[in-house]
Design an enzyme around this catalytic site. Structure first.
Site, mmCIF file in Angstrom:
data_model
loop_
_atom_site.group_PDB
_atom_site.id
_atom_site.type_symbol
_atom_site.label_atom_id
_atom_site.label_comp_id
_atom_site.label_asym_id
_atom_site.label_seq_id
_atom_site.Cartn_x
_atom_site.Cartn_y
_atom_site.Cartn_z
ATOM 1 N N ARG A 166 0.453 -1.502 0.418
ATOM 2 C CA ARG A 166 0.141 0.365 0.071
ATOM 3 C C ARG A 166 1.063 0.950 0.203
ATOM 4 N NH1 ARG A 166 -2.582 -3.743 -0.865
ATOM 5 N NH2 ARG A 166 -4.503 -5.001 0.032
ATOM 6 N N SER A 239 -11.592 -0.144 2.838
ATOM 7 C CA SER A 239 -10.328 -0.792 3.792
ATOM 8 C C SER A 239 -10.441 -0.149 4.377
ATOM 9 C CB SER A 239 -9.799 -1.906 3.498
ATOM 10 O OG SER A 239 -10.635 -2.981 2.722
ATOM 11 N N GLU A 335 -5.653 3.216 6.275
ATOM 12 C CA GLU A 335 -5.169 3.032 4.290
ATOM 13 C C GLU A 335 -5.045 4.627 3.291
ATOM 14 O OE1 GLU A 335 -6.461 0.193 1.127
ATOM 15 O OE2 GLU A 335 -6.296 -0.663 3.313
#
Length: 342
Positions: A166, A239, A335
């Site tokens: 990520r 998410s 995130e």
């Protein structure tokens, strides 16, 4: 104005999937990437803060943005065939899910596990989006971006993008690069990734014993639809928390203390822990404070039940982070990008 449009004091409530009612001092909608240098040279743009926005599916506003929000509305897909591999240049403003579905329709493989992820193509390399055992970095050949530091167009190969979990150079150097296009290398045939989060079981449920990429995509759509709330129905950014990475000693100690812990040992010796399991075990799944909540369908998802403000949503997210630290000694990281916090 050809190529772009400027709007003052613009509402962003329909431009972020958490539906936070924030405003931008200036909103610039750009349809032609070649006009980007001209737009960035406007005094009101040049002298203030800049935030590049795709579909707003990976951020949380905790207040108004006192600067220019740059919305990429560029379009275009160009294909060059090289044997069994297609090299596909895609404009940053194209919708990611539309592009994935197009590749499957054309018979290309690789992106099937990444179907139904919200956002734009230009946002994909920034976050190095991933799902069901696949990361987009594997299929990116290069990224074209405007380098605001150098004042020129830059083409970054995969290595220069410095992709991580990520993560990427675009995320580590915020504000430097404005992604204008992404070049993918997609094969006709590719080893399917089936050993993650119920894909094989879903294929069996579908009666598929010799899956093709489009079968895998259909299975992922079924799984995501069952597990994750639809942003069109309830505000969310998918998410909200990353799966934390811990060293082997920490992972093993946590597994001894909590034998039911969901975790995956990595090739580098670290363990990736299931953030969803940690959050649910800490008692936060389905929690609601006013209109801010944690989804009762998936513990990773922060949801806006109606009119939650950015600060209210962030306060709940911080409560979850603190609760997981207190119970497991593991810090969760968001995130999405949180705009407006230090």
């Amino acid at each position: 104005m050809g190529g772009y449009t400027l709007i003052e004091n613009a509402s962003l409530v329909s431009r972020n999937t958490l539906r936070v009612d924030a405003r931008a001092k200036l909103l610039a909608e750009i349809r032609d990437a070649a006009r980007l240098p001209e737009l960035l040279d406007f005094p009101a743009v040049r002298e203030g803060r800049l935030l590049v926005l795709g579909e707003g599916s990976n951020l949380l506003f905790t207040g108004d943005f006192d600067g220019t929000v740059l919305a990429m509305h560029t379009r275009g897909v160009h294909v060059e065939q090289d044997g069994d591999v297609a090299r596909i240049a895609v404009a940053a403003g194209e919708r990611w899910d539309d592009f994935v579905r197009w590749t499957l329709g054309q018979g290309y493989a690789g992106l099937e596990n990444l179907i139904l992820i919200p956002g734009t193509v230009g946002a994909a390399p920034i976050q190095n989006i991933g799902a069901y055992g696949t990361e987009v970095a594997e299929f990116i050949e290069s990224v074209e971006a405007w380098d605001t530091r150098e004042g020129r167009v830059a083409t970054l190969g995969r290595a220069a993008c410095a992709f991580g979990y990520r993560d990427s150079v675009f995320k580590r150097e915020p504000g430097r690069y404005i992604v204008t296009a992404v070049r993918f290398a997609l094969p006709r045939t590719h080893e399917l990734k089936l050993d993650y989060a119920g894909i094989r079981e879903e294929l069996a449920r579908m009666g598929v014993d010799r899956p093709a990429p489009f079968h895998v995509a259909e299975a992922v759509v079924h799984l995501r639809t069952r597990k994750l709330p639809d942003p069109a129905v309830i505000g969310n950014a998918g998410s909200f928390f990353k799966n934390p990475l811990v060293d082997a000693a920490t992972g093993e100690a946590l597994r001894r203390a909590h034998p039911e812990l969901v975790a995956w040992p990595g090739a580098d010796g670290r363990w990736k822990l299931s953030a969803a399991w940690l959050i649910e075990a800490a008692g936060f799944k389905g929690l609601r404070e006013g209109d801010a909540g944690i989804s009762n369908r998936h513990a990773l998802v922060l949801v806006n039940h109606g009119h939650a403000s950015g600060p209210q949503l962030w306060a709940l997210a911080r409560r979850v982070i603190d609760g997981v630290i207190a119970m497991f000694g593991v810090r969760l990281e968001p995130e999405p990008v949180v705009i407006g916090t230090d």
